[in-house]
Design an enzyme around this catalytic site. Structure first.
Site, PDB file in Angstrom:
ATOM      1  N   HIS A 223       0.932  -1.014   0.083  1.00 30.45           N
ATOM      2  CA  HIS A 223      -0.003  -0.074  -0.055  1.00 30.45           C
ATOM      3  C   HIS A 223       0.744   1.260   0.243  1.00 30.45           C
ATOM      4  O   HIS A 223       0.383   2.305   0.136  1.00 30.45           O
ATOM      5  CB  HIS A 223      -1.008   0.016   1.294  1.00 30.45           C
ATOM      6  N   LYS A 225       3.323   4.371  -0.924  1.00 31.97           N
ATOM      7  CA  LYS A 225       3.155   5.315  -2.118  1.00 31.97           C
ATOM      8  C   LYS A 225       4.673   6.225  -1.894  1.00 31.97           C
ATOM      9  O   LYS A 225       4.511   6.925  -1.003  1.00 31.97           O
ATOM     10  CB  LYS A 225       2.041   6.253  -1.975  1.00 31.97           C
ATOM     11  N   ASP A 230      16.707  11.502  -7.698  1.00 30.18           N
ATOM     12  CA  ASP A 230      18.006  11.926  -7.402  1.00 30.18           C
ATOM     13  C   ASP A 230      18.473  11.747  -6.109  1.00 30.18           C
ATOM     14  O   ASP A 230      19.529  12.399  -5.893  1.00 30.18           O
ATOM     15  CB  ASP A 230      18.376  13.248  -8.249  1.00 30.18           C
ATOM     16  N   HIS A 397      -9.485  11.051   2.320  1.00 31.17           N
ATOM     17  CA  HIS A 397      -8.714   9.824   1.873  1.00 31.17           C
ATOM     18  C   HIS A 397      -7.281   9.788   2.607  1.00 31.17           C
ATOM     19  O   HIS A 397      -6.424   9.016   2.603  1.00 31.17           O
ATOM     20  CB  HIS A 397      -8.282   9.396   0.319  1.00 31.17           C
ATOM     21  N   LYS A 399      -4.377  10.187   5.508  1.00 38.09           N
ATOM     22  CA  LYS A 399      -3.788   9.865   6.622  1.00 38.09           C
ATOM     23  C   LYS A 399      -2.877  10.509   7.550  1.00 38.09           C
ATOM     24  O   LYS A 399      -1.774  10.492   7.307  1.00 38.09           O
ATOM     25  CB  LYS A 399      -3.361   8.024   6.277  1.00 38.09           C
ATOM     26  N   ASP A 404      -0.080  16.346  20.491  1.00 44.30           N
ATOM     27  CA  ASP A 404       0.166  17.559  21.302  1.00 44.30           C
ATOM     28  C   ASP A 404       0.590  18.583  20.244  1.00 44.30           C
ATOM     29  O   ASP A 404      -0.088  19.116  19.210  1.00 44.30           O
ATOM     30  CB  ASP A 404       1.224  17.177  22.267  1.00 44.30           C
TER      31      ASP A 404
END
EC number: 2.7.8.-
Length: 479
Positions: A223, A225, A230, A397, A399, A404
């Protein structure tokens, strides 16, 4: 064999029960949670006709072959990088600065396989247009190597735009590596990959079914991404490559997501994560690049790569540690809210400590069963004192975790069992007051566009809907 023999079906039933007993013993020794082990063992013992095949698909919780591949990859990397001595140099030259907030996350140094590194530049990328504009600009400027990894790549307008850009860079002599998940990108036609290969791009699918012992392990997903250009610019977060991530799906638009752009020593860890996955898929290592110098100050970062090959449930333990460390607030956004018992207990305890606990989830479903299970957990969380919100403008979508005033985390991991135990995920933990302030402003804007879930919402839900939610929750461990 005489299939018409009166004893044939007796032998067949006996064989199925024997296999059920063997599988039940396997479940007792390998399934990580006691509840899961008991559920699988009992069902395999008493109804093996219905549970043997599902156990082969869903029962395994450790991707054993990948563990071996990781060891081999690490050995190969140590040999290949002997002259550069890349990771020890990063760890010794750029040690993490003193931070009380990071010290509060006492388990993180040992929980994460990768070090916490100072002197990184981090930039929020809010929603798809900003994200892919930045990613494409970085790739356009590439001179040596481009590493690209996504769970989903679609052969649509955005996917073709990425394809054309990668082909152009490969024609310029840039080494381009593309990795996608075979299940997540199941709709990607073979012609898309072939065009890239013909143009000099190295592209591979991450498949968990390599080898005979893994042929049924279709429940694992990569999952992650990740984009690294470079060794100078990196990206991770929630976006995949598809027009819907730019808001093209009218049922889910506008699409709300968050990515992060990174420069600095933590990119070595992103490259290491990509290299392990690429080695599993190809048994080869991509080039790993470090710049000669880094800024003298910046953000403290730790890349947290987690997955079913870990010796412990890294992703779930990260959420637990983050929630337990909170003294003032913990804000979480996730498209799916399916916490296990430990996470749910940690949220309740945080409420009892007086912590401002908020969770933001979508108001629109992209997977109806998951949405139903999330709704039931949300109602229970509200009764426990957790403030639950539904994002109203479109599908949420992103996450993101904010703890704090200094600690934030952005990545690919959802607050659900699949991310905790089944998926390979990547999360960037940051410890910096200024960056946390930016995350706070972003999330506050999201909460301002959300509706808070109340106890009345639960009471107003039809009993048939509640029944559907409870059925969905029963299968939530494999959602």
């Amino acid at each position: 064999m005489d299939y018409h023999s009166p004893y044939f079906f007796g032998y067949l039933i006996g064989l199925i029960h024997l296999l059920g007993i063997i599988a039940a013993l396997h479940a007792v020794f390998t399934v990580r949670t006691a509840q899961g082990a008991i559920a699988w063992a009992l069902s395999l013992l008493f109804i093996p006709y219905f549970t043997l095949i599902p156990y082969l698909i869903f029962g395994a919780r450790s991707f054993y072959a990948y563990i071996q591949a990781r060891r081999q990859a690490n050995q190969e990397m140590h040999v290949a990088m002997a002259n550069l001595n890349w990771r020890p140099w990063v760890e010794e030259a750029l040690t993490a600065r003193e931070s009380d907030s990071y010290a509060a996350l006492r388990a993180m140094p040992k929980l994460g396989r990768m070090p916490c590194l100072a002197n990184n530049e981090v930039k929020l990328l809010i929603d798809g247009e900003a994200t892919f504009k930045a990613i494409f600009a970085a790739i356009e400027a590439a001179r040596n190597t481009v590493l690209v990894q996504f769970f989903i790549i679609h052969d649509d307008t955005l996917g073709k735009q990425l394809q054309r850009l990668l082909l152009r860079k490969a024609a310029e002599g840039v080494q381009v590596f593309v990795l996608y998940d075979r299940v997540g990108s199941h709709a990607l036609p073979g012609s898309y990959s072939q065009v890239l290969r013909d143009g000099g791009v190295q592209i591979q699918a991450f498949a968990t079914r390599r080898g005979w012992f893994n042929r049924f392990q279709v429940n694992f997903r990569n999952h992650r991404k990740i984009v690294v250009v470079d060794g100078l610019r990196g990206f991770l977060g929630g976006h995949n490559v598809g027009d819907e991530y730019l808001g093209a799906n009218p049922h889910l638009s506008p699409w709300r997501d968050t990515h992060v752009q990174i420069a600095g020593p933590v990119l070595a860890c992103l490259q290491e994560s990509f290299a392990e996955d690429w080695y599993w898929a190809t048994r080869q290592l991509p080039p790993l690049i470090l710049p000669d110098t880094y800024p003298e100050n910046g953000v403290l970062c730790q890349a947290l790569a987690s997955g079913p090959a870990d010796p412990q449930e890294t992703c779930a333990l990260f959420f637990l540690e983050a929630i337990h460390s909170a003294t003032r607030r913990v804000w979480i956004t996730s498209p799916y809210f399916i916490p296990d018992e430990a996470i749910f207990a940690a949220l309740r305890l945080a409420v009892l400590r007086g912590v401002d606990v908020r969770v933001l989830i979508p108001s629109r479903p992209d997977h109806r069963i998951v949405y139903a299970a999330s709704s039931l957990f949300a109602f229970e969380a509200v009764r426990a004192g957790v403030r639950m919100f539904r994002y109203q403008p479109g599908f949420l979508h992103q996450k993101v975790v904010l703890v704090d005033d200094e600690v934030s985390a952005i990545g690919s991991a959802n607050l659900d069992n699949r991310s905790f135990r089944l998926n390979f995920e990547i999360t960037l933990l940051t410890v910096d007051r200024a960056f946390a302030d930016q995350v706070e402003q972003m999330l506050q804007s999201d909460f301002d566009q959300a509706r808070e879930i109340t106890a009345e919402d639960s009471r107003d839900t039809h009993r048939l809907q509640q029944l559907g939610m409870r059925i969905a929750r029963l299968i939530s461990p494999i959602l």
